[in-house]
Design a protein around this motif. Sequence first.
Motif, PDB file in Angstrom:
ATOM      1  N   GLN A   1       6.706  -3.402   6.836  1.00  0.00           N
ATOM      2  CA  GLN A   1       5.577  -4.084   6.192  1.00  0.00           C
ATOM      3  C   GLN A   1       4.926  -3.155   5.165  1.00  0.00           C
ATOM      4  O   GLN A   1       4.614  -3.567   4.056  1.00  0.00           O
ATOM      5  N   TYR A   2       4.758  -1.906   5.507  1.00  0.00           N
ATOM      6  CA  TYR A   2       4.152  -0.924   4.606  1.00  0.00           C
ATOM      7  C   TYR A   2       5.030  -0.724   3.360  1.00  0.00           C
ATOM      8  O   TYR A   2       4.543  -0.771   2.248  1.00  0.00           O
TER       9      TYR A   2
ATOM     10  N   GLU B   1       7.321  -2.692   2.114  1.00  0.00           N
ATOM     11  CA  GLU B   1       7.352  -3.905   1.297  1.00  0.00           C
ATOM     12  C   GLU B   1       6.071  -4.051   0.477  1.00  0.00           C
ATOM     13  O   GLU B   1       6.114  -4.374  -0.707  1.00  0.00           O
ATOM     14  N   ARG B   2       4.936  -3.805   1.098  1.00  0.00           N
ATOM     15  CA  ARG B   2       3.657  -3.971   0.409  1.00  0.00           C
ATOM     16  C   ARG B   2       3.427  -2.888  -0.651  1.00  0.00           C
ATOM     17  O   ARG B   2       2.980  -3.161  -1.750  1.00  0.00           O
ATOM     18  N   GLU B   3       3.764  -1.634  -0.310  1.00  0.00           N
ATOM     19  CA  GLU B   3       3.487  -0.512  -1.199  1.00  0.00           C
ATOM     20  C   GLU B   3       4.619  -0.206  -2.172  1.00  0.00           C
ATOM     21  O   GLU B   3       4.466   0.616  -3.062  1.00  0.00           O
ATOM     22  N   GLY B   4       5.786  -0.804  -1.959  1.00  0.00           N
ATOM     23  CA  GLY B   4       6.917  -0.583  -2.849  1.00  0.00           C
ATOM     24  C   GLY B   4       7.639   0.735  -2.600  1.00  0.00           C
ATOM     25  O   GLY B   4       8.366   1.225  -3.434  1.00  0.00           O
TER      26      GLY B   4
ATOM     27  N   HIS C   1      -2.419   6.679   8.792  1.00  0.00           N
ATOM     28  CA  HIS C   1      -2.276   5.277   8.391  1.00  0.00           C
ATOM     29  C   HIS C   1      -2.127   4.351   9.589  1.00  0.00           C
ATOM     30  O   HIS C   1      -1.388   4.642  10.533  1.00  0.00           O
TER      31      HIS C   1
ATOM     32  N   GLU D   1      -1.452   0.158  10.487  1.00  0.00           N
ATOM     33  CA  GLU D   1      -1.093  -1.189  10.025  1.00  0.00           C
ATOM     34  C   GLU D   1      -1.742  -2.204  10.959  1.00  0.00           C
ATOM     35  O   GLU D   1      -1.694  -2.056  12.173  1.00  0.00           O
TER      36      GLU D   1
END
Length: 62
Positions: free
Chosen positions: A3-4, A6-9, A17, A19
């Motif tokens: 998820q990280y 995908e969201r942050e590229g 951190h 989530e």
Amino acid sequence: MAQYVEREGGGLPGRQHVEHLPGAVHRTGVWLANQRQRRDRLDAGQLRALAELGIDWAGSAV
């Protein structure tokens, strides 16, 4: 972790951190740090999955 990424590229989350997943909170940074410390005990499939997420040290260990 997926998820990280995908969201942050890409890139890696810092140790602090967190989530927020549906119904749960995941300490992604701590989890990733633990995986790195235990990388010699991860099997090839686990290392490959981490490498596919762009984690450099996992790709060199496979």
